[in-house]
Design an enzyme around this catalytic site. Structure first.
Site, PDB file in Angstrom:
ATOM      1  N   TRP A  87       0.954 -14.431   2.130  1.00 45.95           N
ATOM      2  CA  TRP A  87       1.005 -14.723   3.570  1.00 45.95           C
ATOM      3  C   TRP A  87      -0.170 -14.534   4.339  1.00 45.95           C
ATOM      4  O   TRP A  87      -0.329 -14.510   5.392  1.00 45.95           O
ATOM      5  CB  TRP A  87       2.055 -13.207   4.093  1.00 45.95           C
ATOM      6  CG  TRP A  87       1.490 -11.865   3.545  1.00 45.95           C
ATOM      7  CD1 TRP A  87       0.750 -11.010   3.775  1.00 45.95           C
ATOM      8  CD2 TRP A  87       2.389 -11.576   2.358  1.00 45.95           C
ATOM      9  NE1 TRP A  87       0.896  -9.945   3.167  1.00 45.95           N
ATOM     10  CE2 TRP A  87       1.901 -10.246   2.054  1.00 45.95           C
ATOM     11  CE3 TRP A  87       3.513 -12.000   1.440  1.00 45.95           C
ATOM     12  CZ2 TRP A  87       2.442  -9.462   0.990  1.00 45.95           C
ATOM     13  CZ3 TRP A  87       4.014 -11.174   0.522  1.00 45.95           C
ATOM     14  CH2 TRP A  87       3.196  -9.898   0.008  1.00 45.95           C
ATOM     15  N   ARG A  88      -1.371 -14.477   3.549  1.00 42.07           N
ATOM     16  CA  ARG A  88      -2.763 -14.258   3.901  1.00 42.07           C
ATOM     17  C   ARG A  88      -3.429 -15.794   3.991  1.00 42.07           C
ATOM     18  O   ARG A  88      -4.409 -15.715   4.169  1.00 42.07           O
ATOM     19  CB  ARG A  88      -3.366 -13.518   3.142  1.00 42.07           C
ATOM     20  CG  ARG A  88      -3.192 -12.190   3.671  1.00 42.07           C
ATOM     21  CD  ARG A  88      -3.945 -10.914   2.697  1.00 42.07           C
ATOM     22  NE  ARG A  88      -3.790  -9.569   3.155  1.00 42.07           N
ATOM     23  CZ  ARG A  88      -4.013  -8.645   2.320  1.00 42.07           C
ATOM     24  NH1 ARG A  88      -4.805  -8.676   1.464  1.00 42.07           N
ATOM     25  NH2 ARG A  88      -3.849  -7.263   2.926  1.00 42.07           N
ATOM     26  N   GLU A 111       5.763  -9.149   7.199  1.00 45.94           N
ATOM     27  CA  GLU A 111       5.642  -7.946   7.820  1.00 45.94           C
ATOM     28  C   GLU A 111       7.266  -7.221   7.852  1.00 45.94           C
ATOM     29  O   GLU A 111       7.391  -5.957   7.374  1.00 45.94           O
ATOM     30  CB  GLU A 111       5.328  -7.763   9.399  1.00 45.94           C
ATOM     31  CG  GLU A 111       3.706  -8.042   9.350  1.00 45.94           C
ATOM     32  CD  GLU A 111       2.886  -6.886   8.663  1.00 45.94           C
ATOM     33  OE1 GLU A 111       3.456  -5.788   8.216  1.00 45.94           O
ATOM     34  OE2 GLU A 111       1.869  -7.290   8.217  1.00 45.94           O
ATOM     35  N   THR A 168       9.170  -1.825   1.384  1.00 44.51           N
ATOM     36  CA  THR A 168       9.375  -2.643  -0.028  1.00 44.51           C
ATOM     37  C   THR A 168       8.103  -2.922  -0.405  1.00 44.51           C
ATOM     38  O   THR A 168       7.089  -3.181   0.132  1.00 44.51           O
ATOM     39  CB  THR A 168      10.108  -4.003   0.365  1.00 44.51           C
ATOM     40  OG1 THR A 168      11.296  -3.616   0.894  1.00 44.51           O
ATOM     41  CG2 THR A 168      10.388  -4.683  -0.972  1.00 44.51           C
ATOM     42  N   LEU A 220      16.674  -7.575  -1.743  1.00 41.73           N
ATOM     43  CA  LEU A 220      15.585  -6.774  -0.993  1.00 41.73           C
ATOM     44  C   LEU A 220      16.088  -5.726  -0.306  1.00 41.73           C
ATOM     45  O   LEU A 220      15.220  -4.839   0.149  1.00 41.73           O
ATOM     46  CB  LEU A 220      15.006  -7.901   0.213  1.00 41.73           C
ATOM     47  CG  LEU A 220      13.791  -8.581  -0.295  1.00 41.73           C
ATOM     48  CD1 LEU A 220      13.344  -9.400   0.804  1.00 41.73           C
ATOM     49  CD2 LEU A 220      12.657  -7.721  -0.736  1.00 41.73           C
ATOM     50  N   TYR A 280       4.658  -0.878  15.189  1.00 43.39           N
ATOM     51  CA  TYR A 280       4.023  -1.359  13.922  1.00 43.39           C
ATOM     52  C   TYR A 280       3.940  -2.708  13.985  1.00 43.39           C
ATOM     53  O   TYR A 280       2.958  -3.406  13.820  1.00 43.39           O
ATOM     54  CB  TYR A 280       4.454  -0.630  12.779  1.00 43.39           C
ATOM     55  CG  TYR A 280       3.704  -1.430  11.471  1.00 43.39           C
ATOM     56  CD1 TYR A 280       2.459  -1.047  11.137  1.00 43.39           C
ATOM     57  CD2 TYR A 280       4.257  -2.466  10.783  1.00 43.39           C
ATOM     58  CE1 TYR A 280       1.823  -1.905  10.110  1.00 43.39           C
ATOM     59  CE2 TYR A 280       3.791  -3.165   9.786  1.00 43.39           C
ATOM     60  CZ  TYR A 280       2.647  -2.721   9.418  1.00 43.39           C
ATOM     61  OH  TYR A 280       1.813  -3.456   8.418  1.00 43.39           O
ATOM     62  N   ASP A 322       1.355   2.346  10.379  1.00 41.75           N
ATOM     63  CA  ASP A 322       2.309   2.420   9.383  1.00 41.75           C
ATOM     64  C   ASP A 322       1.878   3.777   8.423  1.00 41.75           C
ATOM     65  O   ASP A 322       0.885   4.469   8.719  1.00 41.75           O
ATOM     66  CB  ASP A 322       2.767   1.248   8.382  1.00 41.75           C
ATOM     67  CG  ASP A 322       1.484   0.947   7.475  1.00 41.75           C
ATOM     68  OD1 ASP A 322       0.380   1.687   7.619  1.00 41.75           O
ATOM     69  OD2 ASP A 322       1.817   0.003   6.810  1.00 41.75           O
ATOM     70  N   CYS A 360      -7.023   4.792  -1.001  1.00 46.38           N
ATOM     71  CA  CYS A 360      -6.792   5.952  -0.170  1.00 46.38           C
ATOM     72  C   CYS A 360      -5.139   6.252  -0.517  1.00 46.38           C
ATOM     73  O   CYS A 360      -4.354   6.393   0.396  1.00 46.38           O
ATOM     74  CB  CYS A 360      -6.958   5.940   1.206  1.00 46.38           C
ATOM     75  SG  CYS A 360      -7.185   7.358   2.077  1.00 46.38           S
ATOM     76  N   CYS A 373     -11.582   8.283  -4.235  1.00 48.31           N
ATOM     77  CA  CYS A 373     -12.682   8.541  -3.463  1.00 48.31           C
ATOM     78  C   CYS A 373     -14.114   8.023  -3.662  1.00 48.31           C
ATOM     79  O   CYS A 373     -14.916   7.470  -3.091  1.00 48.31           O
ATOM     80  CB  CYS A 373     -12.833  10.193  -2.652  1.00 48.31           C
ATOM     81  SG  CYS A 373     -11.306  10.811  -2.229  1.00 48.31           S
ATOM     82  N   CYS A 397     -15.662   9.939   5.909  1.00 51.72           N
ATOM     83  CA  CYS A 397     -14.441  10.782   5.613  1.00 51.72           C
ATOM     84  C   CYS A 397     -14.570  12.185   5.755  1.00 51.72           C
ATOM     85  O   CYS A 397     -15.139  12.695   4.847  1.00 51.72           O
ATOM     86  CB  CYS A 397     -13.749  10.379   4.362  1.00 51.72           C
ATOM     87  SG  CYS A 397     -12.184  10.980   4.410  1.00 51.72           S
TER      88      CYS A 397
END
Length: 363
Positions: free
Chosen positions: A32-33, A45, A51, A88, A128, A146, A200, A207, A216
């Site tokens: 999707w990119r 999205e 999922t 799904l 979102y 999100d 993260c 880290c 941070c």
């Protein structure tokens, strides 16, 4: 405009630059990119809600082959749509998606709206998803909050509010309107999501690999493992179920369509009931067949046990099979006799797909 107190003394520009540079150099290659077409972003999205990415990828590729445009999805028959989504889960997502896509085709000339006010009126698009489409596809400086984003920002800004509460989501939306850069909101928002997915992470934040570790506050305070704060969900309710694989003398199996509304609405399944007594379910299934189909059956030992976990519910299903020779159960719009080959044309919930797989192996 007064700066939010959580952003006071925070190096906004340095954080923006570090995050965007890291995303540009390290982001995953995901289907999707490939471009920023708003329809493709929208579908991804919706699929990614609750999922995992690895699960979504093959579904997404197949879905885009089946419905490559808004118009294709708008005109698709529901059975075909549900079959493409089969496995799904959370099927209301794809029904809402089709409803919204039809509105975009009829009311917006096939152009996905570019403003939060308009896009938020579409069915199934919450804050979102609206922010994700607007920022990724259209380059708008809109927040997309999100769980990943709240986790990252809870640590970066040392926020000790419960992220399970709606007011905390609102807090992060307010912060992000100041934190998102005007020039590249797409890379920034995706960078936040990617950072939460790859580094993260919930239990073991990496880290030492983090591109924004310098900024941070939780890391510097030694609090990265204590954040975010999240209240626990209620324990899911367990239900004891019994399902019946009912086969006629021609080797066809009986399947039925679930009700129009409710859990797993309009998917197909094998006849099944909730067991109310502390017993095997055989007696209740026999009574069910007599009352529902006017069929007398003799049910023996179970052939399979299936457990399926929903977010709020657990089904513990004992599966039986029985062949009927003389009784005739008539077909209706919501009840069909199908062969094991024909059954592939119908969309089933995951729990009943497992029954199909088992029966095919045993056949």
């Amino acid at each position: 405009m007064t700066q939010h107190k959580l952003l006071q003394n925070f190096e906004i520009k340095g954080y923006q630059s570090a995050l965007i540079e890291w995303f540009d150099d390290n982001h995953r290659s995901l289907p999707w990119r490939e471009n920023k077409d708003p329809y493709r972003v929208w579908v991804s999205e919706i699929m990614l809600q609750q999922t995992r990415v690895d699960t979504v990828i093959p579904y997404y590729l197949n879905f885009m082959r089946e419905f490559p445009s808004l118009e294709d999805l708008a005109t698709a028959e529901e059975d075909r749509l549900l079959k493409a989504w089969e496995g799904l889960g959370y099927y209301s997502r794809v029904r809402n998606l089709q409803t919204a896509v039809r509105e975009v085709v009829s009311e917006y000339g096939g152009q996905v709206p570019k403003t939060r006010a308009e896009i938020s009126t579409l069915k199934g698009i919450g804050p979102y998803t609206a922010g994700a489409i607007l920022s990724i596809a259209y380059g708008k400086p809109e927040p997309a909050v999100d769980g990943n984003v709240m986790r990252v920002l809870s640590r970066v800004l040392l926020v000790k509010e419960d992220i399970a509460k709606a007011k905390t989501r609102k807090l992060f939306e307010e912060i992000l309107y100041e934190l998102i850069p005007q020039l590249d909101p797409s890379a920034f928002n995706q960078g936040l999501m990617e950072l939460g997915a790859l580094i993260c992470t919930p239990t073991s934040p990496g880290c030492l690999l983090c591109p924004v570790r310098t900024y941070c506050r939780a890391y510097h305070a030694g609090q990265e493992h204590n954040l975010p704060i999240k209240s626990k969900k209620k324990k899911p309710i367990e239900k004891k179920m019994a399902a019946l694989v009912l086969i006629n003398k021609n080797g066809e199996v009986l399947i039925e369509k679930r009700p129009e509304i409710g859990l797993l609405a309009r998917l197909w399944h094998f006849p099944n009931i909730e067991i109310t007594q502390e017993q095997s379910g055989v007696e209740e299934l026999v009574s069910f067949c007599k009352s529902e189909y006017d069929a007398s059956v003799e049910i023996d030992t179970p052939i399979q046990f299936v457990q399926h976990v929903f977010s709020h519910l657990i089904w513990n299903i004992t599966v039986y099979d029985v062949t009927i020779e003389n009784q005739s159960i008539e077909e209706t719009e919501t009840r069909k006799w199908v062969s094991w080959k024909q059954i592939e044309q119908y969309a089933f919930p995951v729990s009943h797909q497992k029954i199909i797989e088992h029966c095919k192996k045993e056949a």
